[in-house]
Structures are given as structure tokens and as C-alpha cells.
Design a protein around this motif. Structure first.
Motif, PDB file in Angstrom:
ATOM      1  N   GLU A   5       6.004   3.732   5.403  1.00  0.00           N
ATOM      2  CA  GLU A   5       5.416   4.790   6.079  1.00  0.00           C
ATOM      3  C   GLU A   5       3.887   4.940   5.619  1.00  0.00           C
ATOM      4  O   GLU A   5       3.870   5.197   4.296  1.00  0.00           O
ATOM      5  CB  GLU A   5       6.112   5.981   5.980  1.00  0.00           C
ATOM      6  N   LEU A   6       2.874   5.230   6.385  1.00  0.00           N
ATOM      7  CA  LEU A   6       1.532   5.460   5.984  1.00  0.00           C
ATOM      8  C   LEU A   6       1.014   6.530   6.505  1.00  0.00           C
ATOM      9  O   LEU A   6       0.918   6.514   7.851  1.00  0.00           O
ATOM     10  CB  LEU A   6       1.086   4.019   6.276  1.00  0.00           C
ATOM     11  N   GLY A 144       7.804  10.020   0.177  1.00  0.00           N
ATOM     12  CA  GLY A 144       8.261   8.731   0.230  1.00  0.00           C
ATOM     13  C   GLY A 144       7.181   8.040   1.463  1.00  0.00           C
ATOM     14  O   GLY A 144       7.398   7.293   2.193  1.00  0.00           O
ATOM     15  N   ILE A 145       5.913   8.608   1.103  1.00  0.00           N
ATOM     16  CA  ILE A 145       4.856   8.210   2.324  1.00  0.00           C
ATOM     17  C   ILE A 145       3.734   7.678   1.408  1.00  0.00           C
ATOM     18  O   ILE A 145       2.903   8.518   0.570  1.00  0.00           O
ATOM     19  CB  ILE A 145       4.521   9.529   3.034  1.00  0.00           C
ATOM     20  N   ALA A 146       3.276   6.476   1.817  1.00  0.00           N
ATOM     21  CA  ALA A 146       2.022   6.030   1.192  1.00  0.00           C
ATOM     22  C   ALA A 146       0.877   6.486   2.034  1.00  0.00           C
ATOM     23  O   ALA A 146       1.004   7.167   3.086  1.00  0.00           O
ATOM     24  CB  ALA A 146       1.969   4.461   1.413  1.00  0.00           C
ATOM     25  N   GLU A 190       1.784  -3.639  10.087  1.00  0.00           N
ATOM     26  CA  GLU A 190       2.249  -3.826   8.937  1.00  0.00           C
ATOM     27  C   GLU A 190       2.875  -2.407   8.357  1.00  0.00           C
ATOM     28  O   GLU A 190       3.672  -2.587   7.559  1.00  0.00           O
ATOM     29  CB  GLU A 190       0.930  -4.251   7.907  1.00  0.00           C
ATOM     30  N   TRP A 191       2.731  -1.395   8.883  1.00  0.00           N
ATOM     31  CA  TRP A 191       3.010  -0.218   8.648  1.00  0.00           C
ATOM     32  C   TRP A 191       3.730   0.727   9.625  1.00  0.00           C
ATOM     33  O   TRP A 191       3.219   0.408  10.730  1.00  0.00           O
ATOM     34  CB  TRP A 191       1.953   0.832   7.789  1.00  0.00           C
ATOM     35  N   LEU A 250       4.646  16.964   5.025  1.00  0.00           N
ATOM     36  CA  LEU A 250       4.441  16.506   6.272  1.00  0.00           C
ATOM     37  C   LEU A 250       5.297  16.782   7.154  1.00  0.00           C
ATOM     38  O   LEU A 250       4.840  16.917   8.708  1.00  0.00           O
ATOM     39  CB  LEU A 250       4.168  14.723   6.064  1.00  0.00           C
ATOM     40  N   ALA A 251       6.413  16.903   7.198  1.00  0.00           N
ATOM     41  CA  ALA A 251       7.512  17.196   8.233  1.00  0.00           C
ATOM     42  C   ALA A 251       6.937  18.537   8.969  1.00  0.00           C
ATOM     43  O   ALA A 251       7.564  18.870  10.049  1.00  0.00           O
ATOM     44  CB  ALA A 251       8.815  17.186   7.667  1.00  0.00           C
TER      45      ALA A 251
END
Length: 254
Positions: A5-6, A144-146, A190-191, A250-251
Motif C-alpha cells: 500500500e502506498l 503498514g503503509i509505504a 505496482e502498488w 490514515l483509516a
């Protein structure tokens, strides 16, 4: 296959406040092209007012040229009237000075490259990260987010600034990568894109109008270089991102 995830961020006006550097570099770039130009070293108020309309680096040099004129269109019309017809005014000024955007962009980047070589720390000090933004970017890993940076600034200069703030994005795309919507489309191959964070409403509107990006969540930061009416009546899919909201997971962004 999607690898992670990006969350994608613009740079100027989102991560860093570079107003001092904008004027410092734009002024020196203009003096390279017009050594006789008269420009104050401190940031003119007209330059601050123009900044929300500036999209690419070369425009900063053009604005410096217009500000240097004693009785040019900027002085005659005033800033707000000038930006009301911004694109046409820029085209007219380029024609009058006999310049191409590529000349101004190259001159600006040479000025910046020389500054980095001569006094890297001094040049970096002209940029100030917005309060708590670097810390929040680093914390995204805990969710867990890039995160990546997508900017119209040159990639090399952006990399220098990010390194100076201790930030390492998963990916960095500068103006060399092409228009932002096209870069986002490539990234989406890609993401799993979680969204795009910008301080230019027109850019976000263009992104949302691009085939393949219609459903991409977009946020307009409240602390960036906003035009006076940018945060009003935002279209569907573009939300205003306050500092408090940005600090939350973010959520919970809304």
C-alpha cells in the motif's frame, strides 16, 4: 501484482515550506539571465502572493523578472488582477522576454546545483519542514503503509532535502518523471494506491478527471500554498486535510 500500500505526497507546500529558497534561487537565476535586474534580497510580498499560482520552477524565475520591472504588467494590474489571467500573462511575458520555459528551468537548476555544491548546509537551511510532518511520515510504517514523493521539483534537489530531514520515501519522482497523473497511473500498476496528498487544488482535480484515477482518494492540505478559495466547495473525492486529521491514523482521515 500489487506489492504494497502506498500513500503519495507532493513535496513543496505539503512536506516542506521552501518560500525562502524559492525566492533565493529565483532571484539568482534571474540575475544570471539579467545581471542588470534590481531585486531585493528579502522575499517581496508580491512573490508570496503569487506563490499559490506557481506550478513549476521556471515560473518562479519569470515572476522574479516581472517583479523586477518598475512599470510592468504586474505593477500595472496588481497581483490579484494578474493571477486572474495567470496563464495568458505568463505566455505574454515569456514572449516579451524572449525566453522558453526550458531555459528558465535549466538556469534555476544550475543555481540550485551550484548552491548545493558550495554550501549544502546553508542551502538546506533555506527549507523548513512543516511542524510534525516528518515524524508523521515516519509513523506511517507502523500502519503498514509505504509513502512516496511526487513533485515538480527536480529529483536530485528533492532527494537532498529529504535526506536532510532524515526521510527515506519508498519512491521519489521529480519533474523528470512526467505529469503527475501519468506517474500516478504507473505507480498504480505496482502498488495499491491509498491516496494522493497535494496543496494544489487544480492538480487534484486533474488527477480525479484522469481515466483510471477517478476513484483515487485525494486530500488538499490546509497548511500549503492555497489560493484564497481553494478549500471552498471541494468536489467529490477531494477532501481538506487539517493538521489534526493528518496526525490521526490514515483509516480515520475524512
Amino acid at each position: 501484482m500489487l506489492s504494497a500500500e502506498l500513500l503519495v505526497f507532493d513535496f513543496d507546500g505539503v512536506i516542506v515550506d521552501g518560500m525562502q529558497e524559492y525566492w533565493w534561487s529565483a532571484r539568482r537565476a534571474l540575475l544570471t539571465l539579467q545581471p542588470q535586474a534590481s531585486l531585493q534580497e528579502s522575499i517581496p510580498e508580491s512573490f508570496r502572493q503569487l506563490r499559490p499560482w506557481i506550478h513549476q520552477g521556471w515560473e518562479m524565475v519569470l515572476m522574479a523578472a516581472l517583479i523586477s520591472e518598475a512599470d510592468g504588467p504586474l505593477q500595472q494590474r496588481g497581483v490579484m488582477a494578474f493571477v486572474g489571467d495567470y496563464n495568458r500573462q505568463c505566455k505574454a511575458a515569456l514572449a516579451r522576454f524572449g525566453w522558453e520555459p526550458s531555459l528558465l528551468q535549466t538556469t534555476l537548476e544550475v543555481v540550485r546545483a551550484n548552491a548545493v555544491r558550495a554550501d549544502r548546509d546553508g542551502w538546506l537551511a533555506l527549507h523548513q519542514p512543516y511542524p510534525n510532518v516528518p515524524e508523521r511520515l515516519k509513523a506511517l510504517a507502523e500502519e503498514g503503509i509505504a509513502w512516496s514523493v511526487l513533485t515538480t521539483k527536480g529529483k536530485a534537489f528533492t532527494a537532498e532535502l529529504l535526506a536532510g530531514m532524515g526521510l527515506v520515501p519508498a519512491r521519489l519522482d521529480g519533474h523528470e518523471s512526467g505529469p503527475k497523473p501519468q506517474v500516478l497511473l504507473r505507480l498504480a500498476e505496482e502498488w495499491h494506491l491509498r491516496g494522493f496528498v497535494e496543496d494544489r487544488r487544480p492538480t487534484l482535480e486533474t488527477v480525479r478527471a484522469t481515466e483510471g484515477l477517478e476513484a483515487l482518494p485525494c486530500w488538499l492540505v490546509s497548511w500549503g500554498y492555497l489560493q484564497p478559495t481553494d478549500s471552498q466547495q471541494l468536489p467529490n473525492g477531494i477532501r481538506l486535510l487539517s493538521r489534526d486529521c493528518f496526525a490521526s491514523p490514515l483509516a480515520e482521515w475524512h
